[in-house]
Design an enzyme around this catalytic site. Structure first.
Site, PDB file in Angstrom:
ATOM      1  N   TYR A   1       0.833  -1.204   0.000  1.00 41.82           N
ATOM      2  CA  TYR A   1       0.000   0.000   0.000  1.00 41.82           C
ATOM      3  C   TYR A   1       0.869   1.256   0.000  1.00 41.82           C
ATOM      4  O   TYR A   1       0.624   2.201  -0.760  1.00 41.82           O
ATOM      5  CB  TYR A   1      -0.916  -0.010   1.219  1.00 41.82           C
ATOM      6  CG  TYR A   1      -1.838   1.175   1.293  1.00 41.82           C
ATOM      7  CD1 TYR A   1      -2.965   1.252   0.473  1.00 41.82           C
ATOM      8  CD2 TYR A   1      -1.598   2.217   2.180  1.00 41.82           C
ATOM      9  CE1 TYR A   1      -3.822   2.338   0.533  1.00 41.82           C
ATOM     10  CE2 TYR A   1      -2.448   3.314   2.249  1.00 41.82           C
ATOM     11  CZ  TYR A   1      -3.563   3.364   1.421  1.00 41.82           C
ATOM     12  OH  TYR A   1      -4.401   4.452   1.483  1.00 41.82           O
TER      13      TYR A   1
ATOM     14  N   LYS B   1       0.969   4.296  -2.884  1.00 35.57           N
ATOM     15  CA  LYS B   1       0.736   5.709  -2.601  1.00 35.57           C
ATOM     16  C   LYS B   1       2.001   6.539  -2.840  1.00 35.57           C
ATOM     17  O   LYS B   1       1.933   7.706  -3.245  1.00 35.57           O
ATOM     18  CB  LYS B   1       0.237   5.887  -1.167  1.00 35.57           C
ATOM     19  CG  LYS B   1      -1.161   5.328  -0.943  1.00 35.57           C
ATOM     20  CD  LYS B   1      -2.177   5.957  -1.892  1.00 35.57           C
ATOM     21  CE  LYS B   1      -3.583   5.446  -1.664  1.00 35.57           C
ATOM     22  NZ  LYS B   1      -4.577   6.075  -2.585  1.00 35.57           N
TER      23      LYS B   1
END
Length: 307
Positions: free
Chosen positions: A151, A155
């Site tokens: 994750y 990002k």
């Protein structure tokens, strides 16, 4: 769907109830914009449609779906789009050593490639309107968010992509704003809960991993309404020269949510080591180190019992 030609428009991805996108729809609608809400399942947007917002089915990982959405939006707005909010995203909590790479690819399809596809696909409408792209990133791009390497990487990719995108779109009159989201209450954190494999090296501290799965919703999260209100208010501020954007006008970087400013000040004043130390303590990884030390001690002691 209402045809509101001439009204300022905003297209938002990932508007399922309970998430940031849904909150942004309500707030932009309050400010008088023509809101075009999207989701993979159109039925979840009935409430927004009942309030007069346009709703369109959209899967940001599907090129055909993006083209269909583009055609509908063109008809609704007369061939222009003032604001594109790339909010659709997928959480991914799993230790780096236990990642399923196909699962990681799925995360990147939504969190990274979907954003790139939406910007490219709607660039003509954005250029026509001299519009604004809002990419929803996360503090996870900047911190060692334990058990969130996939994750964080997705990002982080959005942050780097957005910085370059801002330069490329600048001569075309399109601006780029990046949301560095802190902890905000959202249903996204309740959707996909992975479990540790039986052979994971983190099994001795599996309770730490379980706590991490609900970290965002249990650590000073801002409510979705206040986050949406602040983001919309900042995105609609007047444009000012870049030198002053951190203080007045629409910011290029929007830090908001639980722990957001704490991280910004900590990293700015003291450097990366402070963030690393805080995360090390916060995510309790020292427990594994202590367990490992104890196992090594027992191993060293074992021979003496047979002498």
């Amino acid at each position: 769907m209402p045809e509101l030609l001439g009204q300022k428009s905003v297209l938002i991805t990932g508007c399922t109830p309970g998430g940031i996108g849904h909150g942004l729809c309500h707030e932009f609608h309050k400010q008088g914009l023509h809101v075009i809400a999207t989701a993979r399942d159109l039925s979840v947007l009935k409430e927004l449609a009942a309030q007069g917002m346009s709703t369109v089915q959209l899967d940001v990982t599907d090129p055909i779906s993006i083209k269909k959405c583009h055609k509908i939006v063109t008809g609704l707005t007369g061939g222009r789009l003032d604001i594109l909010v790339n909010n659709a995203g997928r959480t991914h909590t799993h230790p780096a050593l236990d990642l399923d790479i196909q699962d990681v690819r799925t995360t990147f399809e939504t969190n990274v490639f979907g954003v790139m596809a939406m910007v490219a696909g709607f660039s003509d409408l954005l250029i026509e309107a001299q519009g604004l792209v809002i990419n929803v990133a996360s503090l996870a791009a900047l911190v060692p968010y334990a058990f969130g390497s996939a994750y964080c990487a997705s990002k982080g990719a959005i942050v780097s992509y957005s910085r370059t995108l801002r330069q490329e779109l600048r001569p075309l009159g399109v601006r780029v704003m990046v949301c560095m989201v802190g902890t905000v209450k959202s249903n996204i954190h309740n959707r996909v809960h992975r479990s540790l494999p039986e052979n994971s090296v983190y099994q001795p501290i599996k309770e730490v991993f379980q706590k991490r799965l609900t970290f965002v919703n249990n650590n000073s999260p801002y409510d979705t309404e206040s986050f949406s209100r602040e983001l919309v208010a900042n995105s609609l501020k007047k444009e000012v020269p870049w030198l002053f954007r951190s203080w007045v006008g629409r910011p290029d970087w929007f830090y908001y949510g639980g722990l957001a400013w704490l991280l910004w000040w900590g990293s700015t004043l003291f450097g990366e080591w402070v963030v690393d130390y805080v995360c090390w303590r916060m995510f309790e990884l020292w427990k594994l180190e202590n367990l490992r030390s104890r196992v090594e001690e027992l191993h060293d002691e074992q021979p003496s019992k047979f002498e």
